[in-house]
Design a protein around this motif. Sequence first.
Motif, short mmCIF file in Angstrom:
data_model
loop_
_atom_site.label_atom_id
_atom_site.label_comp_id
_atom_site.label_asym_id
_atom_site.label_seq_id
_atom_site.Cartn_x
_atom_site.Cartn_y
_atom_site.Cartn_z
N VAL A 172 0.85 -1.19 0.00
CA VAL A 172 0.00 0.00 0.00
C VAL A 172 0.89 1.24 0.00
CG1 VAL A 172 -1.83 1.24 1.20
CG2 VAL A 172 -1.73 -1.26 1.34
N ALA A 173 0.66 2.11 -0.98
CA ALA A 173 1.40 3.37 -1.08
C ALA A 173 0.41 4.52 -0.91
CB ALA A 173 2.10 3.47 -2.43
N GLU A 174 0.74 5.43 -0.01
CA GLU A 174 -0.15 6.55 0.28
C GLU A 174 0.63 7.86 0.17
OE1 GLU A 174 -3.22 4.91 3.58
OE2 GLU A 174 -1.14 5.05 4.26
N ASP A 188 -6.18 1.44 -8.16
CA ASP A 188 -6.07 2.90 -8.21
C ASP A 188 -7.13 3.52 -7.30
OD1 ASP A 188 -6.07 5.60 -8.86
OD2 ASP A 188 -6.89 5.32 -10.88
N ALA A 189 -6.67 4.00 -6.15
CA ALA A 189 -7.56 4.74 -5.24
C ALA A 189 -7.02 6.15 -5.06
CB ALA A 189 -7.68 4.02 -3.90
N GLU A 209 -5.46 9.45 -2.60
CA GLU A 209 -4.01 9.37 -2.88
C GLU A 209 -3.41 8.05 -2.41
OE1 GLU A 209 -1.39 12.55 -2.04
OE2 GLU A 209 -2.80 14.10 -2.69
N THR A 210 -4.00 6.95 -2.88
CA THR A 210 -3.52 5.61 -2.51
C THR A 210 -3.50 4.71 -3.74
OG1 THR A 210 -4.51 5.83 -0.30
CG2 THR A 210 -3.93 3.61 -1.01
N VAL A 211 -2.46 3.90 -3.83
CA VAL A 211 -2.39 2.81 -4.81
C VAL A 211 -1.94 1.56 -4.07
CG1 VAL A 211 -1.16 1.91 -6.85
CG2 VAL A 211 -1.94 4.28 -6.82
#
Length: 326
Positions: free
Chosen positions: A63-65, A254-255, A276-278
């Motif tokens: 998880v990347a934020e 893609d979030a 802003e999350t992928v």
Amino acid sequence: MADSIDRREFLKKSGKAVAAAAVFGAGYVAFAQRPDFPVVQEAEIASADYSLADISLKNKLAVAEGGSPAELGRRAVNALGGMEKFVQKGDKVLIKPNAAWDRTPEQAACTNPELMAELTRMTLAAGASEVVVTDVTCHDPRRTFARSGIQEAVEKAGGRVIIAYHYRISDAEYEEVDMGGQILSVWPVLKYFMEVDKVINVPIVKNHTLSRATIGMKNLYGIIGGKRHQLHQQIDRSIVDLSLFLKPTLVVGDAYRVLMRNGPTGGSTGDVKTAETVFATVDQVAADSFGCKFLDLNPSQVRYIPMGQADGLGQMDISKMDLVTA
């Protein structure tokens, strides 16, 4: 990529001997009453299983934020070991966005173009011989790929966008295959999904008025033609059938922007929140289960998610996943 080509041929031919019988099985009978559906005399049993056997990836979810869509995508994939973990030199790779609607990135109905561009660059840098991007869209595909920004972004990154139309307009692009599902058996599949070595599924997270959420598994509606709306009568089962048929190599969710209401079409930026999350994982069920948090849903409320777990597609209990901060 002789080995991969051999694999593709094997996947298509291995079930051919019993295909004719399967055509007349329960699934075909269920749809045989459609007056304009072509009479199918036979169809190949086909598998589109592009999943990896690497057990080290099985329970991981990266998880990347916070950051740009491109940066988030790069961090999420790198946290799983990098694109080289998924793509071998010479592979032909299909990256599947949600490009169904004639909408801008700000309206959050289609996958973010910056994310698509970065994944294209990463895939080519990993040694892929070609990156193909396509989708069976709901609106005119020329408009959806242009207005979403996906076509321009992917082509600038070195990928090739294929504009595909629905089955009855361009049937040369489809193959009748037997998916072997409970309700989805013989159905036209866009042939490009059967002609590659790897498939990366890149859905956007958004509301869907019928299934409540559309993330990775529902995004696979974009591999088939025909009268897809008829499948809506059993949408949850059809989503699971599709996910059992096509198992992607990797799911990148893609979030960055999330359509919270009036999906899947959307149109109003007032229905969109920025998260802003992928996230990335090889587990289709875990991807969708994790994506539910952005829609304020419990995964158990989205029927196809527990159904997918029951059919062995993955893990819906995120507490049992190894969450990796990217």
